[in-house]
Write a protein that holds these residues in place. Sequence first.
Motif, PDB file in Angstrom:
ATOM      1  N   MET A 294      20.533  44.857  30.728  1.00  0.00           N
ATOM      2  CA  MET A 294      19.121  44.846  31.115  1.00  0.00           C
ATOM      3  C   MET A 294      18.970  45.353  32.542  1.00  0.00           C
ATOM      4  O   MET A 294      19.634  44.878  33.462  1.00  0.00           O
ATOM      5  N   LEU A 295      18.094  46.333  32.759  1.00  0.00           N
ATOM      6  CA  LEU A 295      17.889  46.884  34.079  1.00  0.00           C
ATOM      7  C   LEU A 295      17.018  45.956  34.913  1.00  0.00           C
ATOM      8  O   LEU A 295      16.042  45.387  34.439  1.00  0.00           O
ATOM      9  N   GLU A 296      17.389  45.826  36.181  1.00  0.00           N
ATOM     10  CA  GLU A 296      16.603  45.023  37.102  1.00  0.00           C
ATOM     11  C   GLU A 296      15.355  45.791  37.523  1.00  0.00           C
ATOM     12  O   GLU A 296      15.389  46.999  37.741  1.00  0.00           O
ATOM     13  N   SER A 297      14.242  45.075  37.665  1.00  0.00           N
ATOM     14  CA  SER A 297      13.015  45.670  38.174  1.00  0.00           C
ATOM     15  C   SER A 297      13.000  45.567  39.691  1.00  0.00           C
ATOM     16  O   SER A 297      13.553  44.630  40.275  1.00  0.00           O
ATOM     17  N   GLU A 298      12.342  46.531  40.344  1.00  0.00           N
ATOM     18  CA  GLU A 298      12.232  46.465  41.799  1.00  0.00           C
ATOM     19  C   GLU A 298      11.420  45.252  42.241  1.00  0.00           C
ATOM     20  O   GLU A 298      11.529  44.794  43.374  1.00  0.00           O
ATOM     21  N   HIS A 299      10.594  44.721  41.334  1.00  0.00           N
ATOM     22  CA  HIS A 299       9.747  43.581  41.676  1.00  0.00           C
ATOM     23  C   HIS A 299      10.418  42.239  41.375  1.00  0.00           C
ATOM     24  O   HIS A 299       9.895  41.195  41.751  1.00  0.00           O
ATOM     25  N   ASP A 300      11.551  42.269  40.704  1.00  0.00           N
ATOM     26  CA  ASP A 300      12.240  41.039  40.333  1.00  0.00           C
ATOM     27  C   ASP A 300      13.173  40.624  41.468  1.00  0.00           C
ATOM     28  O   ASP A 300      14.268  41.157  41.619  1.00  0.00           O
ATOM     29  N   THR A 301      12.726  39.685  42.279  1.00  0.00           N
ATOM     30  CA  THR A 301      13.531  39.235  43.414  1.00  0.00           C
ATOM     31  C   THR A 301      14.037  37.807  43.232  1.00  0.00           C
ATOM     32  O   THR A 301      14.683  37.263  44.130  1.00  0.00           O
ATOM     33  N   ALA A 302      13.749  37.210  42.089  1.00  0.00           N
ATOM     34  CA  ALA A 302      14.168  35.828  41.852  1.00  0.00           C
ATOM     35  C   ALA A 302      15.691  35.730  41.823  1.00  0.00           C
ATOM     36  O   ALA A 302      16.384  36.620  41.320  1.00  0.00           O
ATOM     37  N   ASP A 303      16.201  34.646  42.376  1.00  0.00           N
ATOM     38  CA  ASP A 303      17.627  34.302  42.338  1.00  0.00           C
ATOM     39  C   ASP A 303      18.497  35.170  43.243  1.00  0.00           C
ATOM     40  O   ASP A 303      19.724  35.066  43.205  1.00  0.00           O
ATOM     41  N   PHE A 304      17.890  36.039  44.055  1.00  0.00           N
ATOM     42  CA  PHE A 304      18.675  36.803  45.023  1.00  0.00           C
ATOM     43  C   PHE A 304      18.788  36.007  46.322  1.00  0.00           C
ATOM     44  O   PHE A 304      17.843  35.339  46.739  1.00  0.00           O
ATOM     45  N   HIS A 305      19.936  36.091  46.980  1.00  0.00           N
ATOM     46  CA  HIS A 305      20.091  35.462  48.286  1.00  0.00           C
ATOM     47  C   HIS A 305      20.718  36.468  49.249  1.00  0.00           C
ATOM     48  O   HIS A 305      21.515  37.324  48.857  1.00  0.00           O
ATOM     49  N   GLU A 306      20.338  36.373  50.515  1.00  0.00           N
ATOM     50  CA  GLU A 306      20.779  37.347  51.510  1.00  0.00           C
ATOM     51  C   GLU A 306      22.253  37.147  51.844  1.00  0.00           C
ATOM     52  O   GLU A 306      22.708  36.028  52.083  1.00  0.00           O
ATOM     53  N   VAL A 307      23.001  38.262  51.860  1.00  0.00           N
ATOM     54  CA  VAL A 307      24.429  38.197  52.178  1.00  0.00           C
ATOM     55  C   VAL A 307      24.791  39.094  53.357  1.00  0.00           C
ATOM     56  O   VAL A 307      25.926  39.061  53.835  1.00  0.00           O
ATOM     57  N   PHE A 308      23.827  39.906  53.838  1.00  0.00           N
ATOM     58  CA  PHE A 308      24.122  40.820  54.940  1.00  0.00           C
ATOM     59  C   PHE A 308      22.817  41.221  55.604  1.00  0.00           C
ATOM     60  O   PHE A 308      21.809  41.440  54.932  1.00  0.00           O
ATOM     61  N   SER A 309      22.852  41.318  56.940  1.00  0.00           N
ATOM     62  CA  SER A 309      21.683  41.775  57.679  1.00  0.00           C
ATOM     63  C   SER A 309      22.148  42.455  58.957  1.00  0.00           C
ATOM     64  O   SER A 309      23.038  41.951  59.646  1.00  0.00           O
ATOM     65  N   ASP A 310      21.578  43.635  59.264  1.00  0.00           N
ATOM     66  CA  ASP A 310      21.943  44.356  60.483  1.00  0.00           C
ATOM     67  C   ASP A 310      20.711  45.101  60.988  1.00  0.00           C
ATOM     68  O   ASP A 310      20.326  46.129  60.436  1.00  0.00           O
ATOM     69  N   HIS A 311      20.109  44.569  62.045  1.00  0.00           N
ATOM     70  CA  HIS A 311      18.894  45.179  62.601  1.00  0.00           C
ATOM     71  C   HIS A 311      19.174  46.582  63.128  1.00  0.00           C
ATOM     72  O   HIS A 311      18.316  47.464  63.073  1.00  0.00           O
ATOM     73  N   ASP A 312      20.386  46.808  63.641  1.00  0.00           N
ATOM     74  CA  ASP A 312      20.716  48.108  64.222  1.00  0.00           C
ATOM     75  C   ASP A 312      20.901  49.191  63.166  1.00  0.00           C
ATOM     76  O   ASP A 312      20.911  50.377  63.495  1.00  0.00           O
ATOM     77  N   LYS A 313      21.081  48.813  61.927  1.00  0.00           N
ATOM     78  CA  LYS A 313      21.205  49.786  60.835  1.00  0.00           C
ATOM     79  C   LYS A 313      19.896  49.829  60.054  1.00  0.00           C
ATOM     80  O   LYS A 313      19.824  49.506  58.872  1.00  0.00           O
ATOM     81  N   HIS A 314      18.824  50.212  60.750  1.00  0.00           N
ATOM     82  CA  HIS A 314      17.508  50.367  60.125  1.00  0.00           C
ATOM     83  C   HIS A 314      17.042  49.070  59.464  1.00  0.00           C
ATOM     84  O   HIS A 314      16.423  49.089  58.407  1.00  0.00           O
ATOM     85  N   ASN A 315      17.357  47.957  60.119  1.00  0.00           N
ATOM     86  CA  ASN A 315      16.989  46.642  59.582  1.00  0.00           C
ATOM     87  C   ASN A 315      17.494  46.479  58.145  1.00  0.00           C
ATOM     88  O   ASN A 315      16.792  45.963  57.272  1.00  0.00           O
ATOM     89  N   MET A 316      18.717  46.912  57.924  1.00  0.00           N
ATOM     90  CA  MET A 316      19.316  46.832  56.595  1.00  0.00           C
ATOM     91  C   MET A 316      19.546  45.377  56.199  1.00  0.00           C
ATOM     92  O   MET A 316      20.061  44.578  56.977  1.00  0.00           O
ATOM     93  N   LYS A 317      19.156  45.062  54.964  1.00  0.00           N
ATOM     94  CA  LYS A 317      19.425  43.742  54.402  1.00  0.00           C
ATOM     95  C   LYS A 317      19.974  43.913  52.992  1.00  0.00           C
ATOM     96  O   LYS A 317      19.490  44.753  52.232  1.00  0.00           O
ATOM     97  N   ILE A 318      20.984  43.128  52.678  1.00  0.00           N
ATOM     98  CA  ILE A 318      21.581  43.174  51.345  1.00  0.00           C
ATOM     99  C   ILE A 318      21.476  41.781  50.727  1.00  0.00           C
ATOM    100  O   ILE A 318      21.817  40.782  51.365  1.00  0.00           O
TER     101      ILE A 318
END
Length: 201
Positions: free
Chosen positions: A1-25
């Motif tokens: 099943m493909l994930e929708s761009e609007h489906d953000t449930a159950d995701f948790h942040e594992v990476f953040s770097d403001h210097d890399k264009h505010n990249m968040k994973i």
Amino acid sequence: MLESEHDTADFHEVFSDHDKHNMKIYRKDSNSDEQPVFRLTMEVEGVAPFQIASLFSDENIKEEPDWCENCISCECIFEDKHCNIYRTLIDCEFLSNREFIDRKYWKHDPLTDSYYVMFVSADDHPDVMRDYPENDNVVRGKNYQSSYILRPLDDGRTGTKFLLINQSEFGGSVPNWIVKRFTTKPLSKFMMEIINRAKLV
């Protein structure tokens, strides 16, 4: 099943770097043996959506080994009117080389000037699987979904609101905990390679 761009449930942040264009994973873990799903977001000033999307056009994607350190080769192995199928060979550094055989979809929405690029495994294509069977020289991975959604920044600045959704299986006997622990760094590196190359377009 493909994930929708609007489906953000159950995701948790594992990476953040403001210097890399505010990249968040973000990562969503499954309760089963399925591979985790990663979502990456960035806001890239000075690089338009077209500049990024053009790297994955049929004309330019074969140049990926020129700007992606871990891409050994990328070749079109099947063409039709709906999408082309590509074989990509990846140097996974601490693992054996991996190959991915994917359908590539590329779409532009002129109303919003947004671009959508998606790679999905072509392992259900009988002709391709017949001509490119698995072999002992390389481990075959599988892209359940690798989607790039590229939109202009909301405030009128030249730039791109970047969303990547990725769920991949590395093949072989790589356990999920390895995927969870070691995917973030190469994913971040690959995104920066994309941005640096797109600046030259």
